[in-house]
Design an enzyme around this catalytic site. Sequence first.
Site, PDB file in Angstrom:
ATOM      1  N   LYS A  98       0.842  -1.203   0.000  1.00 35.37           N
ATOM      2  CA  LYS A  98       0.000   0.000   0.000  1.00 35.37           C
ATOM      3  C   LYS A  98       0.885   1.264   0.000  1.00 35.37           C
ATOM      4  O   LYS A  98       2.094   1.173   0.237  1.00 35.37           O
ATOM      5  CB  LYS A  98      -0.931  -0.061   1.209  1.00 35.37           C
ATOM      6  CG  LYS A  98      -1.935  -1.245   1.131  1.00 35.37           C
ATOM      7  CD  LYS A  98      -2.794  -1.328   2.386  1.00 35.37           C
ATOM      8  CE  LYS A  98      -3.793  -2.477   2.302  1.00 35.37           C
ATOM      9  NZ  LYS A  98      -4.592  -2.622   3.551  1.00 35.37           N
ATOM     10  N   TYR A 148     -12.378  -4.552  -3.107  1.00 36.12           N
ATOM     11  CA  TYR A 148     -12.932  -4.944  -1.810  1.00 36.12           C
ATOM     12  C   TYR A 148     -14.318  -5.563  -1.922  1.00 36.12           C
ATOM     13  O   TYR A 148     -14.758  -6.258  -1.010  1.00 36.12           O
ATOM     14  CB  TYR A 148     -12.927  -3.757  -0.838  1.00 36.12           C
ATOM     15  CG  TYR A 148     -11.531  -3.526  -0.279  1.00 36.12           C
ATOM     16  CD1 TYR A 148     -10.985  -4.409   0.654  1.00 36.12           C
ATOM     17  CD2 TYR A 148     -10.745  -2.467  -0.715  1.00 36.12           C
ATOM     18  CE1 TYR A 148      -9.703  -4.237   1.144  1.00 36.12           C
ATOM     19  CE2 TYR A 148      -9.454  -2.284  -0.234  1.00 36.12           C
ATOM     20  CZ  TYR A 148      -8.942  -3.169   0.701  1.00 36.12           C
ATOM     21  OH  TYR A 148      -7.667  -3.001   1.180  1.00 36.12           O
ATOM     22  N   ASN A 154      -1.902  -0.391   7.335  1.00 31.02           N
ATOM     23  CA  ASN A 154      -1.272  -1.679   7.669  1.00 31.02           C
ATOM     24  C   ASN A 154      -0.348  -2.191   6.562  1.00 31.02           C
ATOM     25  O   ASN A 154      -0.060  -3.379   6.494  1.00 31.02           O
ATOM     26  CB  ASN A 154      -2.337  -2.701   8.066  1.00 31.02           C
ATOM     27  CG  ASN A 154      -3.385  -2.911   7.001  1.00 31.02           C
ATOM     28  OD1 ASN A 154      -3.219  -2.479   5.862  1.00 31.02           O
ATOM     29  ND2 ASN A 154      -4.467  -3.576   7.344  1.00 31.02           N
ATOM     30  N   HIS A 176      -1.771  -5.471   1.507  1.00 30.81           N
ATOM     31  CA  HIS A 176      -2.942  -6.338   1.346  1.00 30.81           C
ATOM     32  C   HIS A 176      -2.453  -7.715   0.928  1.00 30.81           C
ATOM     33  O   HIS A 176      -1.601  -7.833   0.047  1.00 30.81           O
ATOM     34  CB  HIS A 176      -3.901  -5.808   0.272  1.00 30.81           C
ATOM     35  CG  HIS A 176      -4.893  -6.870  -0.134  1.00 30.81           C
ATOM     36  ND1 HIS A 176      -6.005  -7.153   0.622  1.00 30.81           N
ATOM     37  CD2 HIS A 176      -4.898  -7.752  -1.167  1.00 30.81           C
ATOM     38  CE1 HIS A 176      -6.645  -8.169   0.057  1.00 30.81           C
ATOM     39  NE2 HIS A 176      -6.000  -8.547  -1.029  1.00 30.81           N
ATOM     40  N   GLU A 191      -9.186 -11.877  -7.008  1.00 32.99           N
ATOM     41  CA  GLU A 191      -8.390 -10.645  -6.959  1.00 32.99           C
ATOM     42  C   GLU A 191      -7.316 -10.587  -8.054  1.00 32.99           C
ATOM     43  O   GLU A 191      -7.035  -9.511  -8.588  1.00 32.99           O
ATOM     44  CB  GLU A 191      -7.713 -10.521  -5.580  1.00 32.99           C
ATOM     45  CG  GLU A 191      -8.710 -10.209  -4.487  1.00 32.99           C
ATOM     46  CD  GLU A 191      -8.095 -10.201  -3.092  1.00 32.99           C
ATOM     47  OE1 GLU A 191      -8.810  -9.879  -2.143  1.00 32.99           O
ATOM     48  OE2 GLU A 191      -6.900 -10.528  -2.943  1.00 32.99           O
TER      49      GLU A 191
HETATM   50  P1  GDP Z   1      -7.253  -7.746   5.699  1.00 34.78           P
HETATM   51  O1  GDP Z   1      -7.595  -8.824   4.717  1.00 34.78           O
HETATM   52  O2  GDP Z   1      -6.297  -8.210   6.762  1.00 34.78           O
HETATM   53  O3  GDP Z   1      -6.832  -6.455   5.080  1.00 34.78           O
HETATM   54  O4  GDP Z   1      -8.609  -7.427   6.481  1.00 34.78           O
HETATM   55  P2  GDP Z   1     -10.131  -7.407   5.956  1.00 34.78           P
HETATM   56  O5  GDP Z   1     -10.233  -7.933   4.559  1.00 34.78           O
HETATM   57  O6  GDP Z   1     -10.948  -8.035   7.023  1.00 34.78           O
HETATM   58  O7  GDP Z   1     -10.456  -5.870   5.970  1.00 34.78           O
HETATM   59  C1  GDP Z   1     -10.060  -5.029   4.937  1.00 34.78           C
HETATM   60  C2  GDP Z   1      -9.869  -3.636   5.505  1.00 34.78           C
HETATM   61  O8  GDP Z   1     -11.064  -3.199   6.165  1.00 34.78           O
HETATM   62  C3  GDP Z   1      -8.773  -3.524   6.543  1.00 34.78           C
HETATM   63  O9  GDP Z   1      -7.481  -3.355   5.983  1.00 34.78           O
HETATM   64  C4  GDP Z   1      -9.234  -2.313   7.344  1.00 34.78           C
HETATM   65  O10 GDP Z   1      -8.874  -1.116   6.696  1.00 34.78           O
HETATM   66  C5  GDP Z   1     -10.759  -2.420   7.304  1.00 34.78           C
HETATM   67  N1  GDP Z   1     -11.261  -3.086   8.502  1.00 34.78           N
HETATM   68  C6  GDP Z   1     -11.449  -4.402   8.686  1.00 34.78           C
HETATM   69  N2  GDP Z   1     -11.900  -4.673   9.910  1.00 34.78           N
HETATM   70  C7  GDP Z   1     -11.998  -3.477  10.538  1.00 34.78           C
HETATM   71  C8  GDP Z   1     -12.414  -3.076  11.861  1.00 34.78           C
HETATM   72  O11 GDP Z   1     -12.777  -3.887  12.723  1.00 34.78           O
HETATM   73  N3  GDP Z   1     -12.396  -1.741  12.143  1.00 34.78           N
HETATM   74  C9  GDP Z   1     -12.003  -0.815  11.233  1.00 34.78           C
HETATM   75  N4  GDP Z   1     -12.007   0.471  11.583  1.00 34.78           N
HETATM   76  N5  GDP Z   1     -11.606  -1.138   9.975  1.00 34.78           N
HETATM   77  C10 GDP Z   1     -11.598  -2.455   9.639  1.00 34.78           C
HETATM   78 MG    MG Z   2      -9.110  -9.101   3.306  1.00 32.99          MG
END
Ligand code: GDP
Ligand code: MG
Length: 202
Positions: A14, A54, A156, A159, A170
């Site tokens: 990112k 997403y 973070n 991805h 994806e």
């Molecule tokens: P990843 O696959 O580890 O990136 O996580 P996910 O696919 O579950 O979520 C995608 C993105 O959504 C994350 O990188 C966060 O920016 C956001 N996100 C997911 N879960 C949360 C949460 O519990 N709180 C907040 N504020 N953002 C979240």
């Molecule tokens: Mg994810």
Amino acid sequence: MEHPSQERTLVIIKPDGIQRALIGEIIRRYERLGLKLVALKLMVPTEEQVEGHYTLDPNWRRVTGEKTIKGYRDRGLTPPSEDPLEITAKILKGLKKYLTAGPVIAMIWQGAHAVELVRKITGGTEPRGAAVGTIRGDFVPDSYVMSDQDDRAVRNLIHGSGSVEEAEMEIPHWFKPEELTDYKVTHEDILYSKELKGILDE
Ligand code: GDP
Ligand code: MG
């Protein structure tokens, strides 16, 4: 069944990862495991591309909303809305802003259990709780407490596809088939051959 060594996953460094000069460090961590890089490009994504990414999984909006609501409750906080879709709309807005802020590097890594092992090396979604030794745990101090307070996406760095099914959706979202290169690296013999031959003179 396809051999496990053929599994592929999508990784995106990112904009913060590039700004932090972590490109080499991040690539090194996947490379040293023995994964093989089969595609790579630097680009500034569009908002449409990010939203499309997403929402490839039609359940993502609901699941992420529900997970986030639970996260607030687990922290003893009241969620900003009881509607998972409303929460996700906010998250998606933050993600679009985050991922279009500058160039990203999209990559495809291939190897045994690529999806699972990239996630393990990358660490949990919220860097604050990500294990020591993972990329997120080692290089970034961000948290949901802070990102929610500042009304932005959690930073973070990376991805990584969440499952094989996710990776299969994806990869074509970010790469045309001709952007992937099929090739061998010599260490694949050591990792995957049935018999370790060719090391000693026979
Ligand atoms: P990843 O696959 O580890 O990136 O996580 P996910 O696919 O579950 O979520 C995608 C993105 O959504 C994350 O990188 C966060 O920016 C956001 N996100 C997911 N879960 C949360 C949460 O519990 N709180 C907040 N504020 N953002 C979240
Ligand atoms: Mg994810």
